[in-house]
Design an enzyme around this catalytic site. Structure first.
Site, PDB file in Angstrom:
ATOM      1  N   ASN A 264       0.845  -1.163  -0.071  1.00  0.00           N
ATOM      2  CA  ASN A 264       0.028   0.025  -0.077  1.00  0.00           C
ATOM      3  C   ASN A 264       0.853   1.229  -0.063  1.00  0.00           C
ATOM      4  O   ASN A 264       1.574   1.663   0.979  1.00  0.00           O
ATOM      5  CB  ASN A 264      -0.811  -0.008   1.330  1.00  0.00           C
ATOM      6  CG  ASN A 264      -1.804   1.197   1.475  1.00  0.00           C
ATOM      7  OD1 ASN A 264      -1.723   1.850   0.374  1.00  0.00           O
ATOM      8  ND2 ASN A 264      -2.746   0.970   2.289  1.00  0.00           N
TER       9      ASN A 264
ATOM     10  N   ARG B 178      -2.481  -1.795  -3.747  1.00  0.00           N
ATOM     11  CA  ARG B 178      -3.508  -0.764  -3.780  1.00  0.00           C
ATOM     12  C   ARG B 178      -3.281   0.383  -4.751  1.00  0.00           C
ATOM     13  O   ARG B 178      -2.201   0.967  -4.748  1.00  0.00           O
ATOM     14  CB  ARG B 178      -3.760  -0.136  -2.230  1.00  0.00           C
ATOM     15  CG  ARG B 178      -4.861   0.803  -2.222  1.00  0.00           C
ATOM     16  CD  ARG B 178      -4.918   1.146  -0.831  1.00  0.00           C
ATOM     17  NE  ARG B 178      -5.948   2.243  -0.899  1.00  0.00           N
ATOM     18  CZ  ARG B 178      -5.988   3.244   0.079  1.00  0.00           C
ATOM     19  NH1 ARG B 178      -5.177   3.064   1.071  1.00  0.00           N
ATOM     20  NH2 ARG B 178      -6.762   4.130   0.068  1.00  0.00           N
TER      21      ARG B 178
ATOM     22  N   HIS C 209     -11.314   5.271  -1.579  1.00  0.00           N
ATOM     23  CA  HIS C 209     -11.660   4.330  -0.367  1.00  0.00           C
ATOM     24  C   HIS C 209     -12.562   3.122  -0.555  1.00  0.00           C
ATOM     25  O   HIS C 209     -12.953   2.499   0.443  1.00  0.00           O
ATOM     26  CB  HIS C 209     -12.228   4.936   0.909  1.00  0.00           C
ATOM     27  CG  HIS C 209     -11.256   6.268   1.463  1.00  0.00           C
ATOM     28  ND1 HIS C 209     -11.620   7.351   1.946  1.00  0.00           N
ATOM     29  CD2 HIS C 209     -10.104   6.052   1.802  1.00  0.00           C
ATOM     30  CE1 HIS C 209     -10.718   8.153   2.298  1.00  0.00           C
ATOM     31  NE2 HIS C 209      -9.671   7.316   2.032  1.00  0.00           N
TER      32      HIS C 209
ATOM     33  N   ARG D 132      -6.592  18.461   3.060  1.00  0.00           N
ATOM     34  CA  ARG D 132      -7.419  18.624   2.063  1.00  0.00           C
ATOM     35  C   ARG D 132      -8.670  19.391   2.401  1.00  0.00           C
ATOM     36  O   ARG D 132      -9.234  19.394   3.558  1.00  0.00           O
ATOM     37  CB  ARG D 132      -7.950  17.302   1.401  1.00  0.00           C
ATOM     38  CG  ARG D 132      -6.804  16.605   0.548  1.00  0.00           C
ATOM     39  CD  ARG D 132      -7.171  15.399  -0.164  1.00  0.00           C
ATOM     40  NE  ARG D 132      -6.365  14.347   0.439  1.00  0.00           N
ATOM     41  CZ  ARG D 132      -6.675  13.230   0.411  1.00  0.00           C
ATOM     42  NH1 ARG D 132      -7.604  12.899  -0.365  1.00  0.00           N
ATOM     43  NH2 ARG D 132      -5.901  12.065   0.924  1.00  0.00           N
TER      44      ARG D 132
ATOM     45  N   GLU E  78      -7.583  -2.214   4.796  1.00  0.00           N
ATOM     46  CA  GLU E  78      -7.514  -2.698   3.193  1.00  0.00           C
ATOM     47  C   GLU E  78      -6.794  -3.668   2.793  1.00  0.00           C
ATOM     48  O   GLU E  78      -7.023  -4.173   1.839  1.00  0.00           O
ATOM     49  CB  GLU E  78      -7.321  -1.119   2.775  1.00  0.00           C
ATOM     50  CG  GLU E  78      -8.128   0.047   2.913  1.00  0.00           C
ATOM     51  CD  GLU E  78      -7.784   1.503   3.190  1.00  0.00           C
ATOM     52  OE1 GLU E  78      -6.815   1.506   3.894  1.00  0.00           O
ATOM     53  OE2 GLU E  78      -8.275   2.268   2.521  1.00  0.00           O
TER      54      GLU E  78
END
Ligand code: ADP
Length: 401
Positions: free
Chosen positions: A8, A94, A183, A244, A389
């Site tokens: 990842n 990922r 996501h 962000r 994940e």
């Protein structure tokens, strides 16, 4: 049994986890962080052979070097994470964006890499690093299957009315301007876990899931199908995040171009790296520091916290209306799992909608614990589920090879 390595690649880190599938036992795990740091020293935190954490400093200029280090760690029989590297059946990566083409995991070929290179403008901060990670793994293991799992893939079933923006339709047709959603790998895992915790099939449930990490998003699932999600064409839209901005009036961009003479690059940088919790608080992007500073009396930290909560609450309300209510609200990610203050504030004052957190259960459910934290008899279940994940990627890769 097959051993699957999951990689990842984030902006300044590479996480790795080695799984024995289908049993899902974790054989090794860790991350290299602070890649490209000013002092030239990255850190590696990993599970040692005795299961205890090992911390190392290493010289590591880029993501390729981080991956070389991970392979050294995995293969080192003395100082590494394992007694010896078992044969790896496949590496799962990922990948943040699959655009229109990739709607499920795909075996990586040169054609796939070419397509990913071509769509880097869609995720300029993430995709080049994902590609660098893939290339570094191919160099290390040229004969091993490399599989890409996409954060956007899960959202292709979203209704068109949720995925299109109210912009000229030709922009979608010509330039692919639409909501992609991100996501997705995390959400696929969270919905499966939520259904299992509630002992009900996912296709009977209306779930609102919040993935709140450095990047934050929220997704509504109407009886198993994605109904709407907050991130859009890029992972910049939607909730307020660590650095962000999330959503705001796009006219601000043109105003700042004209009146502050900001270039598109400077604006992208400001919206992606200097906004959100960091931009408002002036302290940083870490919710732990925001909560501590708020307690210490910082007004800007309190403002950042209140804005984060207010915006999240608005989305929860909108998604409840979109689905005629919800059976469960799920919290995951570094903030969702570990900041009970945020969950408490977001869920406050929603008893009219059957949403009520139990303050004691809520406070106790942190540090990687999963659990249900609603008040007894409150109709809407409130679940805390640690995001995973890497495990979802391992499951997808195992099913794919
Ligand atoms: P990523 O999106 O990079 O995977 P994580 O899911 O690990 O990020 O979330 C990182 C964020 O989680 C940190 O920036 C921090 O704000 C937050 N976080 C982690 N631990 C805590 C905690 N104990 N309390 C509040 N926030 C926390």
């Amino acid at each position: 049994m097959k051993t699957i390595l999951v990689i990842n690649t984030g902006s300044s880190s590479v996480k790795f986890k080695l799984f024995n599938m289908p049993g899902e036992a974790v054989l090794a795990s860790g991350l290299v962080e602070n890649i490209g740091a000013n002092d030239g020293l990255a850190g590696c935190i990993r599970q040692g052979r005795d299961g205890k954490p090992v911390r190392e400093k290493l010289s590591c200029a880029d993501h390729g070097e981080a991956i070389s280090h991970i392979f050294r760690v995995l293969a080192d029989p003395v100082n590494g994470s394992m007694a010896g590297l078992p044969e790896i059946a496949a590496v799962g990566h990922r990948v943040v964006h699959g655009a229109e083409r990739f709607r499920k995991p795909v075996r990586i070929t040169s054609d796939v890499l070419e397509y990913l290179e071509a769509i880097t403008p869609l995720a300029p901060l993430h995709l080049p690093l994902n590609i660098a990670g893939i290339r570094a793994c191919i160099k290390q293991m040229p004969d091993t299957a490399q599989v890409a799992c996409f954060d956007t893939a899960f959202f292709h079933s979203m209704p068109v009315a949720s995925s299109l923006y109210p912009l000229p339709y030709e922009w979608y047709e010509t330039y692919g301007i639409r909501r992609y959603g991100f996501h997705g790998i995390s959400y696929e895992y969270l919905v499966a876990e939520a259904a299992s915790l509630l002992s009900r099939p996912a296709d009977e449930l209306k779930i609102i899931a919040c993935h709140l990490g450095n990047g934050c998003s929220i997704t509504a699932f109407d009886r198993g199908a994605v109904c709407d999600t907050s991130m859009g064409f890029t992972p910049l839209e939607g909730l307020m995040m660590g650095t962000r901005s999330g959503s705001f009036d796009p006219a601000v961009v043109f105003y700042m171009m004209e009146h502050a003479e900001m270039s598109p690059d400077a604006l992208m940088d400001a919206l992606n790296r200097k906004s959100g919790l960091a931009g408002i608080s002036g302290i940083g992007n870490d919710m732990r520091e925001i909560v501590a500073a708020k307690k210490g009396g910082s007004e800007r930290a309190a403002l950042a916290f209140d804005m984060f909560v207010r915006i999240l609450k608005k989305y929860i309300g909108a998604y409840c209306f979109a689905m005629n209510g919800a059976d469960a609200i799920v919290f995951a990610g570094g903030i969702g799992e570990n900041a009970p203050e945020v969950r408490e504030a977001v869920l406050e004052g929603l008893s009219f909608a059957g949403i009520e957190a139990d303050p004691v259960k809520n406070r106790k459910t942190t540090d990687g614990r999963a659990g249900m934290v609603q008040k007894q008899n409150a109709p809407v279940r409130i679940l805390v589920i640690p995001a995973n994940e890497e495990l979802m990627i391992a499951r997808c890769v195992f099913a794919h090879i």
